[in-house]
Design an enzyme around this catalytic site. Sequence first.
Site, short mmCIF file in Angstrom:
data_model
loop_
_atom_site.label_atom_id
_atom_site.label_comp_id
_atom_site.label_asym_id
_atom_site.label_seq_id
_atom_site.Cartn_x
_atom_site.Cartn_y
_atom_site.Cartn_z
N HIS A 268 11.39 37.63 -25.08
CA HIS A 268 11.12 36.72 -24.06
C HIS A 268 9.65 36.60 -23.44
CE1 HIS A 268 15.34 35.56 -24.42
NE2 HIS A 268 15.13 34.40 -24.07
N LYS B 153 36.58 18.62 -15.71
CA LYS B 153 35.12 18.81 -16.06
C LYS B 153 34.48 19.73 -14.88
CE LYS B 153 34.70 14.79 -18.82
NZ LYS B 153 35.66 14.24 -18.94
N GLU C 74 17.23 25.33 -28.61
CA GLU C 74 16.72 26.75 -27.95
C GLU C 74 16.63 27.65 -29.03
OE1 GLU C 74 18.50 30.21 -25.46
OE2 GLU C 74 19.33 28.12 -25.18
#
Length: 787
Positions: free
Chosen positions: A387, A223, A88
């Site tokens: 962005h 999890k 990213e």
Amino acid sequence: MTEATFDVIPGRGLHTEAARADRLEWLRAQSGSALASLGPGRIDARTLAGNIENFTATVEIPVGLAGPLLFDGGNVQGPIVAPLATTEGALVASVARGARAITLGGGVRTHVLAQRMTRAPVYGFADTAAAYAFTRWLAENTSQLRQRVGLVSRHANLVDVQPFQIGRYVHVRFAFETRDAAGQNMTTAATWSICTFINDSLADDPLLKPELFQIEGNLSGDKKVTQLSMIDGRGARVTAECFLDRATVAAVLKTTPEALDRAYRVGLLAALQAGMHGYTVNAANVIAALFVATGQDIACVHESSTAILGIEPHDDGILATMLLPNLIVGTVGGGTRLTQQRDMLTALGCAGEGNAGRLAEIVAGFALALDLSTAAAITSGQFADAHQRLGRPREVRWLRPADVTTGLLQTLLAPALPGAQVTSVTLGPAVQGSGIITDAVATGEQRKLLGVLPLDLIVHDGRSERELPLMAKLKPLDDEVVVAMARVASLCGDRVAQAWQRFAGLTGIKDAHLRELALYRADLPELASISPRCYGVFEDAGREAYALLLERLTRTEVVLLDTADRPELWATPMVEAAVDGIAPLHGRWLNDTDALLDRGWLGFVPGSEHVEKAAELWQALCDFNAAEHPDVVDAGAHRQITMLIDEAGGWLREQDALPKTLIHNDFSPRNIALRRNGLGLVAFDWELATVGLPQRDLAELLCFTLTPQATSEQLEHYLERHRRKVAGVAGVDLDPGQWRRGFRFAVQDLLMTRLQLYLMFHTHREQPFVPRVFRTARHLLQLTGDR
């Protein structure tokens, strides 16, 4: 009914290189694809037993470094640099910014408050009375349960037994301290040993004999994000805290304490409405990146990223805290045994026993850094700016690698190689250039072919075949460059970002994607003689495709390629060759710029009035660069640039009275080289070419090839050489004093405009040449006798 048959993955259970290769060939056959990138990796298949089954290939994830972040914690002190595995863009930069702010504010204070791992088996009984009796039995036999743990693990320690009765079922939440292991496997083994004892002990009891037993009943929170884990803890419960003063918030995060506090409170209300577990801006991003880099259980990112961020006003700044109640990390076992992950842990000082607490505090500190940086970006508008994308009113069918065919290249090459046939073409990977504009666009999302791509062609001329190595230069739109640079400007705070939005169109970027194509099409002899040979021009506005086919320059044919950081290589004969090479172009169009502009090759050409109009942008950049790089733009330099901006109206008008010509306008070792045979100039990247002072190209060349120790004699030598060469080609007399004054104006313009942009980029993507070039420019200005 016919029974279905399926191919079976070969080598099941085998951890050998031969079995891995067999599985890869099987996968290739199944997919019908060569899967060329999935060849042998760096991991020995024999080392992966217990980590993976049916091992076939590896997938590489790039790792970037963020930091240093100064720690003052219970388990870690001093500066730490974090390895972040991610694809990213902007994540590492954002973490690094937050780390810098925290470090300047005095560092982050971290503590591990507790550490435990849970497993929760479930028992079913005949009725609720029996279930309740079982909870009593557990309380009475806890010491014996603890003894059972020691039979299977030296590291696990049972610290709590919590029965949760739900009707006739009892979920028993066993909590263990697991020292330096994350502990999922360890606690499962310990719980199985406990449950074996329970089952054996109750097997003959008619009241307490269980009717149902499962090793996990889904109450442990493994999890998953659960409220119970947030309250009671699972994994490390770790906290981080920092104080940021007003000056640091403004200088690094480009916002104010009040704005951060307000955004925090607004976001907290939204989190309550959404039912968010905890409150965080972006912690999962940095936790996932650290987990991948250090061999943690990636599936635990979900629960580990549950966090509680706190921001409150404090002493004319902000106090920020981060609580990670469920951070599942370990420094032994699991993926931490793999070589590369082990090396990353070693780099953090976290490999092996005794270091799980240190790793937990590092994760918490960097999670706080990212949350603060992202919150600041949202607060100041940087998040949206960073962005932003180019708005398009329609779908565009961009040029793709599959479009680069022999047919297309045959058409493009026809004017340059009439009668030749292209029989094959191989497209290589993009070559990273040295252009700042290209780099800026490359930081955005790539959805079409851009940049410099090598092409290997086989061409038949009617008698024989020959190889033709070319490079395809595929240009971004001018608007794409503006948007990409806006992303960089947004990281410099509101003032720079807003000034860029208002004045970007006056900086020379407009029409940049068309300009170089037009100049090559114009077939100017004086430009062709100093440029790479052009074999073809491709332009398709509907597909936003603007490309050049150029000769491929290699280091066997040219010298001094990409030497912006090596001024020592530019000896006097080399600089003279560059001066002699560009002078004929300057001389040909000297005082003939009206004809040049009338032909429309250059598109929009900003003049002195545009440079002056954008003064707000130059001042915003100067102030930002002085704050970010005080060792470069010191108090004297800041005063000098500010004075140039304030007085621009005067000296720019005087500049307008001097002779103009066609100039490269980016004439430095980043964009030029010399041919080995005869040291002939090769200048490329003409997208910023414009009408201006011929001394502008000389000034930029000397700022890069000389140093802050250059002498007056050196400067005078190159000034006179350039003046005489240009005058000879133009057939005019050029006054030496006027020529020197024009050089001074060119250096002033460089310092005020281009070098301020370079420094802005240098803040966010290191350009090693920039500080030296800036200092050299100031020195050359001093040598011209300017104040």
